[in-house]
Design an enzyme around this catalytic site. Sequence first.
Site, mmCIF file in Angstrom:
data_model
loop_
_atom_site.group_PDB
_atom_site.id
_atom_site.type_symbol
_atom_site.label_atom_id
_atom_site.label_comp_id
_atom_site.label_asym_id
_atom_site.label_seq_id
_atom_site.Cartn_x
_atom_site.Cartn_y
_atom_site.Cartn_z
ATOM 1 N NE ARG A 113 -78.627 -1.205 -34.504
ATOM 2 C CZ ARG A 113 -78.075 -1.954 -33.529
ATOM 3 N NH1 ARG A 113 -78.660 -3.069 -33.153
ATOM 4 N NH2 ARG A 113 -76.947 -1.575 -32.959
ATOM 5 C CG ASP A 137 -72.135 -6.228 -34.974
ATOM 6 O OD1 ASP A 137 -73.344 -6.397 -34.790
ATOM 7 O OD2 ASP A 137 -71.307 -6.288 -34.049
ATOM 8 N NE ARG A 175 -78.301 -6.951 -28.940
ATOM 9 C CZ ARG A 175 -77.908 -8.212 -28.899
ATOM 10 N NH1 ARG A 175 -78.724 -9.201 -28.606
ATOM 11 N NH2 ARG A 175 -76.660 -8.526 -29.175
ATOM 12 N N GLY A 176 -78.244 -7.684 -32.814
ATOM 13 C CA GLY A 176 -77.286 -8.714 -33.186
ATOM 14 C C GLY A 176 -77.373 -8.884 -34.694
ATOM 15 C CB ALA A 177 -74.823 -8.696 -37.351
ATOM 16 C CG ASN A 233 -68.260 -7.655 -31.799
ATOM 17 O OD1 ASN A 233 -69.338 -8.006 -32.286
ATOM 18 N ND2 ASN A 233 -67.922 -7.950 -30.555
ATOM 19 C CE LYS A 234 -72.932 -3.188 -29.462
ATOM 20 N NZ LYS A 234 -73.667 -2.037 -30.040
ATOM 21 C CD GLN A 275 -75.830 -4.405 -26.236
ATOM 22 O OE1 GLN A 275 -75.123 -3.931 -25.364
ATOM 23 N NE2 GLN A 275 -75.956 -3.822 -27.410
HETATM 24 O O1 MRU Z 1 -75.807 -3.293 -31.082
HETATM 25 P P1 MRU Z 1 -76.060 -4.764 -31.076
HETATM 26 O O2 MRU Z 1 -76.536 -5.275 -29.760
HETATM 27 O O3 MRU Z 1 -76.942 -5.181 -32.224
HETATM 28 O O4 MRU Z 1 -74.641 -5.380 -31.355
HETATM 29 C C1 MRU Z 1 -74.413 -6.756 -31.364
HETATM 30 C C2 MRU Z 1 -72.986 -7.043 -31.232
HETATM 31 O O5 MRU Z 1 -72.138 -6.237 -31.500
HETATM 32 C C3 MRU Z 1 -72.618 -8.361 -30.751
HETATM 33 O O6 MRU Z 1 -71.410 -8.293 -30.060
HETATM 34 C C4 MRU Z 1 -72.431 -9.413 -31.754
HETATM 35 O O7 MRU Z 1 -71.165 -9.840 -31.772
HETATM 36 C C5 MRU Z 1 -72.702 -9.267 -33.126
HETATM 37 S S1 MRU Z 1 -74.032 -10.295 -33.453
HETATM 38 C C6 MRU Z 1 -73.539 -11.943 -33.310
#
Ligand code: MRU
Length: 349
Positions: free
Chosen positions: A86, A238, A49-51, A248-249, A197
């Site tokens: 995703r 993201d 996970r994580g962009a 972002n998250k 996370q």
């Molecule tokens: O849903 P996820 O765990 O894939 O989301 C990841 C995020 O949103 C992280 O905060 C992150 O900033 C992005 S990836 C560097």
Amino acid sequence: MVPSDLEPITAADGAVHVLDQTRLPHEVVRLPLESLADAAEAIRAMRVRGAPLIGVTAAFGMVLAMRSDPSDESLALATTTLLETRPTGVNLRRVVVGLNEVLSHAAPADRAAKALVEADRLRDEDISMNRSIGDHGLPLLRRIASRKPGPVQVLTHCNAGILATAGYGTATAPMYRAHEEGLPLHVWVDETRPRNQGASLTAWELGRAGIPHTVIVDNAGGHLMQRGLVDLCIVGTDRTLLSGDVCNKIGTYLKALAAYDNGVPFYAAVPGLSIDWEATDPESVPIEERDGSEVAELGGVRLVPDGTPTANYGFDVTPARLVTGLITERGVCEASEDGLRGLYPEVES
Ligand code: MRU
């Protein structure tokens, strides 16, 4: 250096392995990816996970697809399958569409080898971009350290660390650099419900690096900022829009609001591949909605009454006006179209 058991993705001797992040922090399990279906499942189930890491994993998914069948039909299927995994992170789209373009111009017999070269390049490029983000973010922490006694207090949300990337992390990169330089540092880690996370992943990797940190509930950040216990926030992204708005998250926006109200600088760490050069409208960002069971349950135990509806939005968009700056691999800029274009003049309008 990324400790080898922490490497989120490895590709050696023809075999691709990922660290299964759904098992962390209790078990370190490396999962082989043997097919396009394996790669898509790993992304969809958030084993990776994580962009940035999603983008790199998708690139290796294209390699696996081309190894088993390099035909045009297989290329089209790999492209749509991976794009559907995703919706929110823009890295996935940029990597998959880019690779589709390159491979569609190659002879089928050359596609697997070409895809591997590209996937390896994307992985190496991600790590080096993250190190540069660290170099550019470090002075922000140094400046704070020079003005106050005690550790620099950073707050971060979710996991934008090693585990969200091919290595080194984005938001954590300035923290790793500061720690390497011996700067006193303490990180407030938002637990990041519903997938936790922060609690499970960021805490694990900061602990491995020996960086002092404390996990807090998602609602604690505003209180800490009011008490002067946060010097700056650094989050990942993201998808950062051309307007400088930062997706972002979920929960990032609330942290930015609290930071703004308390005069706490709020930065997003943004690798170039996470910039959506076509988007200026926050409403245009597809916000992932995940299964309600992630909200209703914690560790398999149901929290809410049976039959209660839940909503599970995965991401939010923080308006540029709340963002002090963007830390990119090319330097720190204002969160605005002018700021981004100043650093990436080659991108066409
Ligand atoms: O849903 P996820 O765990 O894939 O989301 C990841 C995020 O949103 C992280 O905060 C992150 O900033 C992005 S990836 C560097």
